[in-house]
Write an enzyme that holds these catalytic residues in place. Structure first.
Site, PDB file in Angstrom:
ATOM      1  N   ASP A  38       0.834  -1.200   0.000  1.00 47.55           N
ATOM      2  CA  ASP A  38       0.000   0.000   0.000  1.00 47.55           C
ATOM      3  C   ASP A  38       0.871   1.253   0.000  1.00 47.55           C
ATOM      4  O   ASP A  38       2.015   1.226   0.474  1.00 47.55           O
ATOM      5  CB  ASP A  38      -0.917   0.009   1.225  1.00 47.55           C
ATOM      6  N   PRO A  39       0.346   2.373  -0.505  1.00 47.26           N
ATOM      7  CA  PRO A  39       1.144   3.607  -0.599  1.00 47.26           C
ATOM      8  C   PRO A  39       1.756   4.051   0.725  1.00 47.26           C
ATOM      9  O   PRO A  39       2.893   4.535   0.750  1.00 47.26           O
ATOM     10  CB  PRO A  39       0.127   4.636  -1.110  1.00 47.26           C
TER      11      PRO A  39
END
Length: 303
Positions: A38-39
C-alpha cells in the site's frame, strides 16, 4: 539487462509508481513488481527487470516478513490509520504481555481470512475498493493464508498499542490480522504502522533506494544494482546439469525421468555454472516426464 532490483519502497508511492520509475531508469518496459505494498507502507519490494519478469509469480509466492503496530481502542473503515473511525472503546484494562502472547499464538498456522473492502482484490472483475468507494456491498472471497511466526516485539501501554513481527504466506492482509487480534483481545483495533522487512531471500539490509538508483543511473552503473535471477529462486530446488542437457533445456524440451530417479519438488530450477536455465515441473498427464514452465535465454551469462 536482466535481474532483480531489491528496492526499498518509500512511503507515498504505489507499487505501480515504483514500476513506472524503474521502467524509466532502466529504459525497458519489461518491469514487474513481486507483491503489492500500500502507498503508506514502506519496505522490501523486489522489482524484476528484463527476463527476470518471468519469475514474478514464483517470487510473489515466497514468505513475507512484516513489522506492524496494533492500535487498540478504535477501528477504521480501511483497517489502517488512513480511514475514518467506525468504532471506539475505552481501553480500561490493557492486556498483559502474557495475555498478548497467548492471543498471538492462536493465530499461528493455516487459517482463513476475508480481505478488507479497501483492497485490490477483484470480485466480478471489479476491485473491492471500487465497491467501497461507491458504497456498494459485495460478498468478499474467503482466502486461505498461513501465519508461520507471530511474535510480540514491544509494548506501549500508555498509547494502547503494541508491535508485532509476522512471517506469513502471500496474500495475507496484515491490516485484517491486526483487526482480528484486537477482536480476540476484546477491543476494536487497526494497524497504525506497517513495514515489510523481507520477501523471499531479499531483506531490508540488501535493498537499494531511489536515491541510490538515481546516482547509479547518472554514473551509468545501474546494472550493478541488479541481483541475478537465480537469487530470486533460492526457495526452489536447484539442479545442476551438464552442457548436453543445457541445450535440451534451453530448447524447451520435455524431459524423461530416469528409472529410479526420485521426483523433484515442484517446481524446480535447472542451472548451469551458476546461471538459471529454466523452471520445470512434473508433466500433468505423464508421470514419467517433466515439462518447462519458464525458459531463460542465456545472452550474457548474467541471469
Amino acid at each position: 539487462m536482466h535481474g532483480i532490483l531489491p528496492l526499498w519502497k518509500p512511503k507515498g508511492l504505489t507499487s505501480h509508481d515504483c514500476v513506472m520509475r524503474c521502467r524509466r531508469y532502466f529504459k525497458t518496459k519489461k518491469v514487474g513488481h513481486t507483491g503489492t505494498l500500500d502507498p503508506e507502507v514502506e519496505g522490501v519490494l523486489p522489482i524484476c527487470i528484463g527476463q527476470a519478469t518471468k519469475i514474478v509469480p514464483f517470487l510473489t509466492d515466497t514468505k513475507k516478513v512484516y513489522e506492524a503496530t496494533v492500535q487498540l481502542g478504535y477501528s477504521t473503515e480501511t483497517e489502517d490509520a488512513t480511514g475514518k473511525i467506525v468504532e471506539t472503546k475505552e481501553v480500561s484494562d490493557f492486556p498483559t504481555n502474557k495475555n498478548l502472547e497467548e492471543v498471538l499464538q492462536t493465530f499461528i498456522g493455516r487459517t482463513k481470512q476475508i480481505p478488507p473492502m479497501y483492497s485490490a482484490v477483484k470480485v466480478n472483475g471489479k476491485k473491492l475498493y471500487e465497491y467501497a468507494r461507491a458504497n456498494e456491498s459485495v460478498e468478499r472471497p474467503v482466502r486461505e493464508i498461513e501465519i508461520f511466526e507471530l511474535t510480540l516485539t514491544s509494548v506501549d501501554e500508555k498509547n494502547h498499542s503494541f508491535d508485532i513481527r509476522i512471517v506469513c504466506s502471500k496474500g495475507t492482509y496484515i491490516r485484517t490480522l491486526c483487526v482480528d487480534i484486537g477482536k480476540a483481545l476484546g477491543y476494536p483495533a487497526h494497524m497504525s504502522l506497517l513495514t515489510r522487512t523481507k520477501t523471499g531471500a531479499f531483506s531490508e539490509k540488501n535493498t537499494v533506494t531511489f536515491d541510490m538508483i538515481e546516482e547509479a543511473v547518472s554514473n551509468q552503473s545501474e546494472e550493478r544494482l541488479l541481483e541475478p535471477i537465480i537469487n530470486g529462486l533460492q526457495h526452489l530446488e536447484q539442479i545442476e546439469v551438464n552442457e548436453d542437457m543445457e541445450k535440451r533445456i534451453l530448447n524447451g524440451q520435455k524431459l524423461s525421468l530416469q528409472r529410479n530417479q526420485p521426483k523433484q519438488t515442484d517446481p524446480f530450477v535447472f542451472v548451469r555454472e551458476g546461471n538459471v536455465l529454466a523452471i520445470y515441473q512434473s508433466h500433468p498427464t505423464n508421470e514419467d516426464q517433466i515439462k518447462p514452465v519458464r525458459v531463460f535465454a542465456i545472452e550474457d551469462k548474467k541471469v
